[in-house]
Design an enzyme around this catalytic site. Structure first.
Site, PDB file in Angstrom:
ATOM      1  N   HIS A   2       0.842  -1.197   0.000  1.00 13.98           N
ATOM      2  CA  HIS A   2       0.000   0.000   0.000  1.00 13.98           C
ATOM      3  C   HIS A   2       0.878   1.248   0.000  1.00 13.98           C
ATOM      4  O   HIS A   2       2.051   1.210   0.353  1.00 13.98           O
ATOM      5  CB  HIS A   2      -0.910   0.021   1.225  1.00 13.98           C
ATOM      6  N   ASP A  29       3.703  -4.618   3.704  1.00 15.74           N
ATOM      7  CA  ASP A  29       5.152  -4.804   3.647  1.00 15.74           C
ATOM      8  C   ASP A  29       5.578  -6.145   4.222  1.00 15.74           C
ATOM      9  O   ASP A  29       6.472  -6.800   3.688  1.00 15.74           O
ATOM     10  CB  ASP A  29       5.878  -3.653   4.350  1.00 15.74           C
TER      11      ASP A  29
END
Length: 470
Positions: free
Chosen positions: A78, A341
């Site tokens: 994101h 992540d």
């Protein structure tokens, strides 16, 4: 009555002009600061804005001459965001300590003597993507919204020909709201020429392996398994930072925790405001220590330092390999997915791009042999592409991480330092052969899927999980 109304209107106009002048001066200051702090991004542990991988080996990202692109895959993080609620509250504690300081700030904290506005206006913004609407500065170039739209334009510049073969295709995202928003901003940036269906994949553990976040479906996976070892890394740099600021500002009494919070304050304020005066307080040594501490935490929480890091990532890697094998038969040639992540780090652990077989140590910073750098691999908006192309009737595969070609060390004899396809399959088999997700992850919920299927069954299942702020 009319004269009174006119006078009120005139006074309101004068006040507005004065306010506009103040705002104008603020923006003028912002323009002077924006774009002057990008050298610090690579030290912010992946919390700050996107930046290209600093070392590209001089290899062009474009498909090599005389080669035709056959398929591209993307696993993306994101975009730039506000801090999580937990991290945001920690930063806020340090902000309150500074806000309640009764003295005059000196040296590097002197900017706080001005009318400083904390960068999180509303706690409802925690966990959210930064956008033009919620950013503190309309000139901020580092919002997740702008980053995703720039990314989609770069994608079109390199891979548009693959989309021309079919105007309808699917994009995949986890049901984290910020991942979903990034995917939607990316889609918006593609323009109106494509019919895109956004498939929203549930992050819940019950999704098992059929997920963009398979670590949640792995019961034995624990990010904290190596916390004891990671804590042995010296935090002296934090105590030195706190001591320096306390000496400059008598009675301030910042702690090591406050010092650590300042680094995250710097990173997230960049995402929200476009610049951060907090970022200017750190020395080069302090930034290097903070960055390496984050490398350690990421490597041992989700990377190859975690006993199940590659196991969690094997789900995405295995699905990627299957898409490559079926590329000639699949109508869709571009497979775009958005997640977190931690999941990218799991995936990288399985692929082995930044694994030289030497585990990170906590006794010193390994400058010479330091190949795993979290902020270089997974900054906000990180993007990991798999390219498959054909040259003179031979096929090849290679990876592009944050705009830089990252060759597979043991297999890079093809054009553009790519890996010949059959050798790549052998390489992937060697990475995946000893991994069994179900066996390694232990007992899981009976409804859990043991493999990723949404790339193949989305047309019949239509994934539409409800969005969550996490």
């Amino acid at each position: 009555m009319a004269m009174g109304s006119a006078l009120v209107a005139i006074l309101a106009s004068v006040a507005a002009l004065g306010q506009a002048a103040v705002v104008g001066r603020q923006y003028a200051v912002a323009v002077d600061k924006i774009g002057t702090q990008e050298d610090i991004f690579r030290f912010l542990g992946g919390a700050g804005p996107y930046f290209s991988f600093p070392f590209d080996n001089g290899i062009p990202e474009q498909t090599p001459d005389c080669c035709k692109l056959m398929q591209v895959q993307l696993f993306a993080r994101h975009g730039e965001r506000f801090p999580t609620k937990k991290k945001g509250n920690k930063i806020l504690e340090t902000y309150y300590k500074l806000a309640n300081y009764t003295g005059t700030f000196n040296e590097s904290l002197s900017f706080l003597n001005d009318d400083y506005e904390f960068f999180v206006r509303d706690p409802e913004y925690y966990e959210e993507e930064t956008t033009l609407k919620n950013s503190l500065n309309p000139l901020n170039p580092y919002t997740g919204e702008r980053d995703a739209q720039r990314h989609s334009q770069n994608f079109l510049a390199l891979y548009k020909n693959l989309l021309n073969e079919t105007s309808s295709f699917a994009v995949f995202t986890s049901n984290s709201k910020r991942c979903h928003d990034t995917a939607q901003f990316f889609i918006d940036g593609l323009g109106n020429d494509y019919n895109v269906s956004l498939q929203v994949i549930d992050e819940a553990p019950s999704s098992g392996a059929n997920s963009l976040t398979p670590r949640y479906g792995c019961a034995n996976f624990s990010e904290s398994e190596n916390d004891g070892y990671v804590r042995t890394y010296s935090r002296e740099y934090l105590s030195n930072l706190a001591k320096r600021l306390n000496i400059e500002n008598k009675g301030l009494n910042l702690t090591n925790s406050d010092a650590e919070n300042l680094f995250f304050w710097c990173a997230y304020e960049l995402n929200v405001r476009g610049y951060s005066d907090i970022c200017s307080i750190f020395t080069e040594e302090e930034l290097i220590h903070f960055s390496y501490q984050d490398d350690l935490e990421s490597y041992y929480e989700n990377g190859n330092g975690n006993s199940l890091g590659a196991v969690a990532g094997s789900i995405l890697f295995n699905a990627s390999v299957e898409l490559l094998k079926q590329s000639d038969d699949l109508e869709q040639k571009a497979w775009l997915s958005f997640t977190h992540d931690s999941d990218l780090i799991n995936y990288i652990a399985a692929v082995g791009l930044f694994d030289n077989g030497v585990k990170l140590n906590t006794s010193y910073v390994p400058f010479r042999d330091h190949v795993y750098r979290k902020s270089w691999i997974a900054p906000q908006g990180a993007r990991i592409y798999t390219q498959k192309f054909s040259c003179y009737n031979q096929s090849y595969v290679r990876y592009v991480v944050n705009d830089a070609v990252i060759p597979i060390e043991s297999c890079s004899s093809g054009p553009g330092f790519s890996c010949p396809l059959e050798q790549f399959y052998d390489y992937a088999e060697s990475r995946l052969s000893d991994i069994n997700f179900s066996d390694k992850c232990g007992k899981i919920i009976a409804t859990n899927a043991t493999s990723l299927t949404f790339y193949w069954d989305y047309k019949t299942r239509n994934y539409n999980a409800s969005l969550v702020k996490k």
